[in-house]
Design a protein around this motif. Structure first.
Motif, PDB file in Angstrom:
ATOM      1  N   TRP A 113      -3.180  41.009   0.847  1.00 56.92           N
ATOM      2  CA  TRP A 113      -2.030  40.924  -0.049  1.00 56.92           C
ATOM      3  C   TRP A 113      -1.588  42.274  -0.594  1.00 56.92           C
ATOM      4  CZ3 TRP A 113      -3.109  36.077  -3.568  1.00 56.92           C
ATOM      5  CH2 TRP A 113      -3.182  34.943  -2.765  1.00 56.92           C
ATOM      6  N   ALA A 148      -1.060  40.600   7.715  1.00 56.45           N
ATOM      7  CA  ALA A 148      -1.327  39.249   8.211  1.00 56.45           C
ATOM      8  C   ALA A 148      -2.441  39.329   9.253  1.00 56.45           C
ATOM      9  CB  ALA A 148      -0.062  38.663   8.833  1.00 56.45           C
ATOM     10  N   CYS A 184      -7.444  28.626   3.489  1.00 58.07           N
ATOM     11  CA  CYS A 184      -7.264  29.778   4.380  1.00 58.07           C
ATOM     12  C   CYS A 184      -5.811  29.863   4.844  1.00 58.07           C
ATOM     13  CB  CYS A 184      -8.182  29.669   5.596  1.00 58.07           C
ATOM     14  SG  CYS A 184      -9.931  29.504   5.181  1.00 58.07           S
ATOM     15  N   GLN A 185      -5.254  28.718   5.197  1.00 54.85           N
ATOM     16  CA  GLN A 185      -3.864  28.682   5.646  1.00 54.85           C
ATOM     17  C   GLN A 185      -2.923  29.154   4.537  1.00 54.85           C
ATOM     18  OE1 GLN A 185      -3.199  24.705   7.142  1.00 54.85           O
ATOM     19  NE2 GLN A 185      -4.954  24.864   8.522  1.00 54.85           N
ATOM     20  N   SER A 186      -3.209  28.755   3.304  1.00 52.58           N
ATOM     21  CA  SER A 186      -2.386  29.171   2.172  1.00 52.58           C
ATOM     22  C   SER A 186      -2.503  30.682   1.924  1.00 52.58           C
ATOM     23  CB  SER A 186      -2.810  28.396   0.924  1.00 52.58           C
ATOM     24  OG  SER A 186      -2.072  28.824  -0.194  1.00 52.58           O
ATOM     25  N   GLU A 210      -3.292  32.960   4.101  1.00 53.12           N
ATOM     26  CA  GLU A 210      -2.643  33.636   5.230  1.00 53.12           C
ATOM     27  C   GLU A 210      -1.123  33.528   5.139  1.00 53.12           C
ATOM     28  OE1 GLU A 210      -2.081  35.837   8.754  1.00 53.12           O
ATOM     29  OE2 GLU A 210      -3.735  35.732   7.324  1.00 53.12           O
ATOM     30  N   ARG A 211      -0.621  32.369   4.706  1.00 50.22           N
ATOM     31  CA  ARG A 211       0.824  32.189   4.554  1.00 50.22           C
ATOM     32  C   ARG A 211       1.375  33.203   3.545  1.00 50.22           C
ATOM     33  NH1 ARG A 211       0.656  27.174   4.888  1.00 50.22           N
ATOM     34  NH2 ARG A 211       0.123  26.731   2.736  1.00 50.22           N
ATOM     35  N   THR A 212       0.650  33.408   2.443  1.00 48.37           N
ATOM     36  CA  THR A 212       1.078  34.407   1.458  1.00 48.37           C
ATOM     37  C   THR A 212       1.112  35.797   2.082  1.00 48.37           C
ATOM     38  OG1 THR A 212       0.238  33.098  -0.391  1.00 48.37           O
ATOM     39  CG2 THR A 212       0.538  35.469  -0.779  1.00 48.37           C
ATOM     40  N   SER A 254       1.454  36.609   5.246  1.00 48.65           N
ATOM     41  CA  SER A 254       2.549  36.655   6.226  1.00 48.65           C
ATOM     42  C   SER A 254       3.901  36.759   5.539  1.00 48.65           C
ATOM     43  CB  SER A 254       2.510  35.416   7.124  1.00 48.65           C
ATOM     44  OG  SER A 254       1.341  35.421   7.902  1.00 48.65           O
ATOM     45  N   ASP A 255       4.088  36.020   4.435  1.00 56.46           N
ATOM     46  CA  ASP A 255       5.338  36.088   3.688  1.00 56.46           C
ATOM     47  C   ASP A 255       5.553  37.491   3.103  1.00 56.46           C
ATOM     48  OD1 ASP A 255       5.879  33.429   4.247  1.00 56.46           O
ATOM     49  OD2 ASP A 255       5.339  32.695   2.237  1.00 56.46           O
TER      50      ASP A 255
END
Length: 135
Positions: free
Chosen positions: A30, A35, A49-51, A53-55, A57-58
């Motif tokens: 972050w 990513a 983990c998905q959450s 990683e989504r942050t 990537s965003d």
């Protein structure tokens, strides 16, 4: 990415060290931002983990980043009671009041400071720990 030797031990202490390493990687993902750091450390169905990683990537997609370390962790404690091949780890710390900035350093949002107290579940797969979920 090299997982520290202590975090590769198939012991409760190894699970603690792994969760600590995992949370450091979230901070890196972050603040850099970057990513791809989180998925290799999590079980494929890990929603936390998905959450995370989504942050990451965003942030990359928008050209944003955390201006400083988002969280500090003060305690990792292995807990009993997890099903076979898994280990619970209690995580305590602080989510800092920290700005999220754009590529020019302008503040686009701010996270509030708050305590962190969550239980992570790790799973031993092959020859390593993976994060199964956190909540």
């Amino acid at each position: 990415m090299e997982i520290p030797a202590a975090a590769r031990a198939h012991t409760p202490a190894g699970a603690e060290a792994f969760v600590k390493f995992f949370m450091v990687q979230v901070n890196v993902a972050w603040t850099r931002p970057q990513a791809g750091l989180i998925p290799p450390l999590g079980e494929p169905g890990c929603l936390s983990c998905q959450s995370f990683e989504r942050t990451a990537s965003d942030l990359v997609a928008k050209g944003h980043r955390y201006a400083k370390t988002p969280a500090t962790y003060t305690r990792f404690e292995a807990l009993s009671g997890a099903p076979g091949g898994r280990q619970y780890v209690r995580v305590l710390g602080t989510q800092h009041r920290v700005d999220i900035v754009d590529s020019a350093g302008r503040v686009v949002s701010t996270d509030a400071e708050k305590p962190i107290a969550v239980n992570a579940m790790t799973v031993w797969q092959g020859d390593q720990w993976l994060l199964y979920d956190m909540g």
